[in-house]
Design an enzyme around this catalytic site. Structure first.
Site, mmCIF file in Angstrom:
data_model
loop_
_atom_site.group_PDB
_atom_site.id
_atom_site.type_symbol
_atom_site.label_atom_id
_atom_site.label_comp_id
_atom_site.label_asym_id
_atom_site.label_seq_id
_atom_site.Cartn_x
_atom_site.Cartn_y
_atom_site.Cartn_z
ATOM 1 N N TRP A 100 17.326 2.902 -115.052
ATOM 2 C CA TRP A 100 16.439 3.522 -114.086
ATOM 3 C C TRP A 100 15.023 3.082 -114.459
ATOM 4 O O TRP A 100 14.366 3.677 -115.298
ATOM 5 C CB TRP A 100 16.552 5.043 -114.132
ATOM 6 C CG TRP A 100 17.894 5.550 -113.726
ATOM 7 C CD1 TRP A 100 18.292 5.954 -112.474
ATOM 8 C CD2 TRP A 100 19.040 5.734 -114.574
ATOM 9 N NE1 TRP A 100 19.598 6.357 -112.494
ATOM 10 C CE2 TRP A 100 20.091 6.235 -113.765
ATOM 11 C CE3 TRP A 100 19.290 5.494 -115.928
ATOM 12 C CZ2 TRP A 100 21.358 6.509 -114.259
ATOM 13 C CZ3 TRP A 100 20.550 5.774 -116.438
ATOM 14 C CH2 TRP A 100 21.572 6.279 -115.604
ATOM 15 N N GLY A 225 23.869 -18.250 -130.611
ATOM 16 C CA GLY A 225 24.893 -17.353 -131.129
ATOM 17 C C GLY A 225 25.193 -17.661 -132.586
ATOM 18 O O GLY A 225 24.283 -17.829 -133.406
ATOM 19 N N ASP A 256 15.894 -10.449 -130.698
ATOM 20 C CA ASP A 256 14.579 -9.823 -130.910
ATOM 21 C C ASP A 256 14.207 -9.815 -132.388
ATOM 22 O O ASP A 256 13.061 -10.095 -132.765
ATOM 23 C CB ASP A 256 14.582 -8.388 -130.387
ATOM 24 C CG ASP A 256 14.996 -8.292 -128.920
ATOM 25 O OD1 ASP A 256 14.784 -9.264 -128.181
ATOM 26 O OD2 ASP A 256 15.537 -7.235 -128.535
#
Length: 303
Positions: A100, A225, A256
Site C-alpha cells: 500500500w 546471485g 542492499d
C-alpha cells in the site's frame, strides 16, 4: 565520508511467532543500504533523504532511523501525509508481499528542490535506485536527475542500483528508459544480472557492464546471485567468485547489504576485487538471517 541515500522507507508488517500477529518495522531498498553502511562505517556520516508525513507512524519511522545513527535532518515532512506500507506473508518458508504505497509521502520527495540540493551539497557519496526513480513519477525524476547531474559536476560520487521492479512502472519501456537515464548521471552502477537479462536481454554479465559503461558510468559491478560477480572499471575487468551459502534463510536485502559493504570498501581505498569479496561475505551473513535488517557478526570479515 558523508553518505546520502535517497528513496523510500516503508512501514513493514511481518509475521510474529503467534499466528495472526504481526510486528511493525521499517525497511526499503535504499534505506536498507544506509542502515548497513551505518553499521559498517561507524565513523562516517550516513544521511537519508525521503519524504514522510506528520502522523505517528512517520514520527516513529524517523525515531527508528535516528536510533540507528542515521541523520534525518534533511527529510521532508508533509502535513497530512503518511508513509507506504507492506505486509509480509509466509507460506511454506516462502515470502510474498502486499503493498500500500500509492499515497506514500515519499512519492513527493523531489518536490522540495532546495532541501534536496542542500542534502546533496553536504554529501560525498549519493546513492539512489530504480525504485527511487519509479515512485516519484516523470516530473520528480526530471528534478532528481538534474540535481544528481549537478552534484556529479561538483565532484560528488553518484552510485546507482537499477533495482528493476516492473510493478512500480506503467510499462517496461518507460522503466528501462528511466533506468538508463539514471545510469547516465552515475559514477557507479550496481545491477543484478537476472533482472538485467530479463528486461534488457543482455546475453551475459559483460554485456550488462558494457551497456552501463556506454551510458556514462565509470564503474559497474554486476551481481549474479551465487555466481561470480563481474566488474568493469575503465580497462580493469574481472570476476570474483562467491563462496556458497548453504543455510539460506531469507534473501531479502542481499543486494542492499552488498552495495553497502562495497561502497564502504571503496571509502577505505580497497581494490575492486577486495570490495566485492567483502561485500559478498556481508551479503552472505544477511541471507542467513530473517528480514531486511539483520544484526551483523563481522568477526572473521576483514573490513
Amino acid at each position: 565520508m558523508h553518505f546520502l541515500a535517497i528513496g523510500e522507507c516503508m512501514a513493514e508488517l511481518a509475521p510474529s511467532s503467534s499466528a495472526g500477529q504481526f510486528s511493525l518495522g521499517y525497511a526499503g531498498d535504499t534505506f536498507n543500504t544506509a542502515w548497513y553502511l551505518r553499521k559498517l562505517c561507524p565513523a562516517g556520516t550516513v544521511s537519508y533523504f525521503t519524504a514522510v508525513g506528520t502522523d505517528s507512524v512517520s514520527a516513529q519511522m524517523l525515531g527508528t532511523m535516528a536510533d540507528a545513527g542515521i541523520d534525518t535532518r534533511h527529510i521532508v515532512r508533509i502535513p497530512g501525509a503518511s508513509v507506504g506500507l507492506y505486509l509480509i506473508v509466509l507460506k511454506d518458508g516462502e515470502r510474498s508481499f502486499s503493498y500500500w504505497r500509492d499515497t506514500s509521502a515519499a512519492r513527493r520527495l523531489a518536490e522540495d528542490e532546495t532541501r534536496l540540493a542542500t542534502a546533496m551539497e553536504a554529501a560525498d557519496v549519493i546513492y539512489f535506485s530504480g525504485i527511487t526513480l519509479a515512485i516519484i513519477g516523470a516530473a520528480g525524476r526530471a528534478t532528481l536527475l538534474a540535481a544528481l547531474r549537478a552534484a556529479r559536476a561538483k565532484g560528488k560520487t553518484i552510485a546507482f542500483d537499477p533495482n528493476l521492479r516492473l510493478r512500480l512502472w506503467p510499462g517496461a519501456e518507460e522503466m528501462t528508459a528511466a533506468i538508463m537515464q539514471g545510469a547516465g548521471v552515475s559514477d557507479i552502477v550496481l545491477p543484478s544480472y537476472e533482472d538485467e537479462a530479463s528486461f534488457f536481454k543482455d546475453a551475459d554479465t559483460e554485456a550488462t557492464a558494457d551497456r552501463y559503461l556506454q551510458a556514462g558510468a565509470k564503474t559497474v559491478v554486476v551481481k549474479n546471485g551465487p555466481a561470480a560477480v563481474h566488474y568493469r572499471h575503465g580497462a580493469e575487468v574481472g570476476a570474483v567468485a562467491i563462496a556458497p551459502v548453504s543455510d539460506v534463510v531469507d534473501t531479502t536485502a542481499a543486494g542492499d547489504s552488498f552495495n553497502a559493504a562495497f561502497l564502504a570498501g571503496l571509502e577505505r581505498g580497497r581494490s575492486l576485487p577486495d570490495c566485492i569479496a567483502v561485500a559478498s561475505q556481508v551479503a552472505g551473513l544477511v541471507i542467513r538471517g530473517k528480514g531486511a535488517l539483520v544484526p551483523l557478526d563481522l568477526a572473521g570479515i576483514a573490513l
